[in-house]
Design a protein around this motif. Structure first.
Motif, PDB file in Angstrom:
ATOM      1  N   SER A  45       0.067  -7.596 -11.997  1.00  8.63           N
ATOM      2  CA  SER A  45       1.407  -7.785 -11.607  1.00  8.63           C
ATOM      3  C   SER A  45       1.980  -6.836 -10.748  1.00  8.63           C
ATOM      4  O   SER A  45       2.820  -6.986 -10.097  1.00  8.63           O
ATOM      5  CB  SER A  45       2.033  -8.010 -12.976  1.00  8.63           C
ATOM      6  OG  SER A  45       1.428  -9.219 -13.659  1.00  8.63           O
ATOM      7  N   SER A  46       1.606  -5.423 -11.042  1.00  5.75           N
ATOM      8  CA  SER A  46       2.495  -4.431 -10.646  1.00  5.75           C
ATOM      9  C   SER A  46       1.675  -4.196  -9.208  1.00  5.75           C
ATOM     10  O   SER A  46       2.635  -3.954  -8.035  1.00  5.75           O
ATOM     11  CB  SER A  46       1.845  -3.068 -11.095  1.00  5.75           C
ATOM     12  OG  SER A  46       2.567  -2.976 -12.531  1.00  5.75           O
ATOM     13  N   VAL A  47       0.667  -4.489  -8.927  1.00  5.39           N
ATOM     14  CA  VAL A  47      -0.090  -4.473  -7.434  1.00  5.39           C
ATOM     15  C   VAL A  47       0.635  -5.580  -6.660  1.00  5.39           C
ATOM     16  O   VAL A  47       0.817  -5.226  -5.324  1.00  5.39           O
ATOM     17  CB  VAL A  47      -1.453  -4.310  -7.548  1.00  5.39           C
ATOM     18  CG1 VAL A  47      -2.055  -4.568  -6.100  1.00  5.39           C
ATOM     19  CG2 VAL A  47      -2.087  -3.287  -8.360  1.00  5.39           C
ATOM     20  N   PRO A  61      12.436  -1.529 -21.162  1.00  7.07           N
ATOM     21  CA  PRO A  61      11.220  -1.792 -20.550  1.00  7.07           C
ATOM     22  C   PRO A  61      11.486  -1.595 -18.829  1.00  7.07           C
ATOM     23  O   PRO A  61      12.527  -1.736 -18.558  1.00  7.07           O
ATOM     24  CB  PRO A  61      10.861  -3.422 -20.420  1.00  7.07           C
ATOM     25  CG  PRO A  61      12.195  -3.868 -20.893  1.00  7.07           C
ATOM     26  CD  PRO A  61      13.148  -2.791 -21.756  1.00  7.07           C
ATOM     27  N   VAL A  62      10.491  -0.794 -18.159  1.00  5.30           N
ATOM     28  CA  VAL A  62      10.516  -0.658 -16.957  1.00  5.30           C
ATOM     29  C   VAL A  62      10.242  -1.700 -15.789  1.00  5.30           C
ATOM     30  O   VAL A  62      10.329  -1.453 -14.673  1.00  5.30           O
ATOM     31  CB  VAL A  62       9.843   0.669 -16.615  1.00  5.30           C
ATOM     32  CG1 VAL A  62      10.328   1.767 -17.248  1.00  5.30           C
ATOM     33  CG2 VAL A  62       8.391   0.623 -16.770  1.00  5.30           C
ATOM     34  N   PHE A  63       9.085  -2.480 -16.378  1.00  7.78           N
ATOM     35  CA  PHE A  63       8.612  -3.673 -15.642  1.00  7.78           C
ATOM     36  C   PHE A  63       9.447  -4.912 -15.927  1.00  7.78           C
ATOM     37  O   PHE A  63       9.781  -5.387 -17.028  1.00  7.78           O
ATOM     38  CB  PHE A  63       7.070  -3.909 -15.672  1.00  7.78           C
ATOM     39  CG  PHE A  63       6.664  -4.744 -14.932  1.00  7.78           C
ATOM     40  CD1 PHE A  63       6.345  -4.342 -13.572  1.00  7.78           C
ATOM     41  CD2 PHE A  63       6.465  -6.207 -15.207  1.00  7.78           C
ATOM     42  CE1 PHE A  63       5.448  -5.578 -12.980  1.00  7.78           C
ATOM     43  CE2 PHE A  63       5.790  -7.385 -14.681  1.00  7.78           C
ATOM     44  CZ  PHE A  63       5.315  -6.978 -13.251  1.00  7.78           C
ATOM     45  N   PRO A  64       9.832  -5.757 -14.987  1.00  5.54           N
ATOM     46  CA  PRO A  64       9.556  -5.421 -13.446  1.00  5.54           C
ATOM     47  C   PRO A  64      10.883  -4.735 -12.826  1.00  5.54           C
ATOM     48  O   PRO A  64      10.637  -4.413 -11.407  1.00  5.54           O
ATOM     49  CB  PRO A  64       9.477  -6.861 -12.974  1.00  5.54           C
ATOM     50  CG  PRO A  64      10.627  -7.791 -14.016  1.00  5.54           C
ATOM     51  CD  PRO A  64      10.363  -7.047 -15.414  1.00  5.54           C
ATOM     52  N   LEU A  65      11.889  -4.722 -13.300  1.00  6.37           N
ATOM     53  CA  LEU A  65      13.094  -4.301 -12.700  1.00  6.37           C
ATOM     54  C   LEU A  65      13.262  -2.828 -12.185  1.00  6.37           C
ATOM     55  O   LEU A  65      13.245  -2.728 -11.098  1.00  6.37           O
ATOM     56  CB  LEU A  65      14.609  -4.475 -13.557  1.00  6.37           C
ATOM     57  CG  LEU A  65      15.916  -4.484 -12.943  1.00  6.37           C
ATOM     58  CD1 LEU A  65      16.091  -5.583 -11.882  1.00  6.37           C
ATOM     59  CD2 LEU A  65      17.031  -4.518 -13.996  1.00  6.37           C
ATOM     60  N   PHE A  66      12.916  -2.086 -12.777  1.00  4.67           N
ATOM     61  CA  PHE A  66      12.866  -0.575 -12.565  1.00  4.67           C
ATOM     62  C   PHE A  66      11.587  -0.281 -11.842  1.00  4.67           C
ATOM     63  O   PHE A  66      11.813   0.650 -10.824  1.00  4.67           O
ATOM     64  CB  PHE A  66      12.850   0.372 -13.927  1.00  4.67           C
ATOM     65  CG  PHE A  66      13.986   0.247 -14.566  1.00  4.67           C
ATOM     66  CD1 PHE A  66      15.026   1.516 -14.117  1.00  4.67           C
ATOM     67  CD2 PHE A  66      14.250  -0.315 -15.862  1.00  4.67           C
ATOM     68  CE1 PHE A  66      16.340   1.216 -14.955  1.00  4.67           C
ATOM     69  CE2 PHE A  66      15.662  -0.476 -16.364  1.00  4.67           C
ATOM     70  CZ  PHE A  66      16.701   0.343 -16.090  1.00  4.67           C
ATOM     71  N   ASP A  67      10.524  -1.053 -12.039  1.00  5.53           N
ATOM     72  CA  ASP A  67       9.469  -0.962 -11.256  1.00  5.53           C
ATOM     73  C   ASP A  67       9.716  -1.228  -9.805  1.00  5.53           C
ATOM     74  O   ASP A  67       9.390  -0.626  -8.700  1.00  5.53           O
ATOM     75  CB  ASP A  67       8.295  -1.365 -11.738  1.00  5.53           C
ATOM     76  CG  ASP A  67       7.428  -0.521 -12.886  1.00  5.53           C
ATOM     77  OD1 ASP A  67       7.726   0.628 -12.869  1.00  5.53           O
ATOM     78  OD2 ASP A  67       6.638  -1.137 -13.491  1.00  5.53           O
ATOM     79  N   THR A  68      10.140  -2.595  -9.506  1.00  7.53           N
ATOM     80  CA  THR A  68      10.615  -2.931  -8.144  1.00  7.53           C
ATOM     81  C   THR A  68      11.487  -1.890  -7.538  1.00  7.53           C
ATOM     82  O   THR A  68      11.358  -1.878  -6.208  1.00  7.53           O
ATOM     83  CB  THR A  68      11.344  -4.287  -8.563  1.00  7.53           C
ATOM     84  OG1 THR A  68      10.633  -5.230  -9.360  1.00  7.53           O
ATOM     85  CG2 THR A  68      11.730  -4.754  -7.031  1.00  7.53           C
ATOM     86  N   ALA A  69      12.363  -1.338  -8.221  1.00  3.15           N
ATOM     87  CA  ALA A  69      13.262  -0.049  -7.382  1.00  3.15           C
ATOM     88  C   ALA A  69      12.481   1.085  -7.030  1.00  3.15           C
ATOM     89  O   ALA A  69      12.560   1.567  -6.235  1.00  3.15           O
ATOM     90  CB  ALA A  69      14.603   0.327  -8.338  1.00  3.15           C
TER      91      ALA A  69
END
Length: 297
Positions: A85-87, A20-28
């Motif tokens: 959450s992403s925003v 999963p890319v959220f939240p770790l990879f999305d944060t980067a």
């Protein structure tokens, strides 16, 4: 037999593609995107004068690819902003990078070893977005190869393709920096990658999607981390392009030399007009007589 069946990394690639890319990879991804915004001239001053404009620019850097892809597919361009959450995560990253006391957060994430980790993680998200864009377009337009390639391309490099619009929000207009005219490495890599994923999606490339995601992500990580660590802007595609492009499209300097020469001569004549013709002896004597007569008067 499919190529992926002969590869010993099949299980590793499948596990990697399922991460999963959220939240770790999305944060980067958000950290690197907002860092690039802060590097822009005048971005820090704009954040003090107009925080809302700065936030809008940050959201374009974080979600511009989704907006552009939705516009191409005729979907609501603000649809991704329903993902609260992403925003909120992207907003928190923007606030910490621009307004954290003593710039502590910015100093930490811009420290080169940390930054290289974030850059590598961002490329994981980029390749996932390319694959998801091609897959989504294939679902809507089953035989639309160019639709798949266009959607995957903007999913991977939509922020760069929208750079001129983002500049307008910052009060800057530099049309010569158009990404179509001067493609950066991520834009070119996204274009080549979306061609590969389109071929895979239409079963012209005998490899599974998981293996393609794994190998293309490794290629992107190696190239981008090396370029960031060495502060290099040279494209790894340049040697191949320098061999193929002159054969297929000709060299820019081999166009029409005669026209170029004529233009050069014409510009030389305009900038340096010919000297006036020499006056004859009679004209000189006539001028002398007129000057003497004027003195006498």
């Amino acid at each position: 037999m499919e190529l992926s069946e002969a590869l010993p990394l099949g299980e590793l690639a499948a596990a990697f593609a399922a991460l999963p890319v959220f939240p770790l990879f999305d944060t980067a991804y958000f950290i690197v995107s907002v860092l690039y915004l802060k590097y822009e001239p005048g971005a820090v001053e704009m954040s003090r004068k107009s925080p809302f404009a700065s936030w809008l620019c940050a959201m374009l850097h974080c979600f511009g690819s989704y907006i552009l892809a939705d516009l191409l597919l005729g979907e609501a361009p603000l649809g991704y902003f329903s993902n609260n959450s992403s925003v909120m995560l992207a907003t928190a990253v923007w606030y910490l990078i621009f307004f954290c006391p003593m710039n502590l957060f910015y100093k930490c994430v811009s420290f080169l070893p940390m930054k290289l980790i974030f850059v590598a993680m961002k490329e994981v998200v980029r390749v996932r977005k390319i694959a998801a864009g091609v897959h989504h377009a294939h679902h809507l337009y089953h035989h639309g190869w160019f639709v798949m390639m266009a959607t995957g391309w903007v999913k991977g490099s939509g922020v760069a393709l929208m750079s001129n619009f983002e500049q307008l929000l910052r009060g800057v207009w530099n049309p010569e920096t158009n990404e179509i005219l001067h493609m950066s490495f991520p834009t070119k890599a996204s274009l080549y990658g979306t061609v590969l994923f389109t071929l895979q999606q239409t079963h012209w490339l005998p490899i599974s999607e998981a293996n393609l995601i794994f190998f293309f992500t490794m290629f992107m990580i190696i190239c981008k981390v090396f370029m960031t660590a060495t502060h290099s802007h040279a494209s790894p595609f340049a040697p191949v392009e320098n061999l193929i492009c002159p054969v297929l499209f000709g060299s820019p300097s081999s166009g029409h030399p005669s026209h170029h020469h004529d233009h050069h001569v014409a510009s030389h004549e305009v900038s340096h007009p010919p000297p006036p013709p020499a006056k004859s002896k009679e004209e000189l004597n006539e001028g002398t007589r007129k000057r003497k007569a004027k003195k006498a008067e």
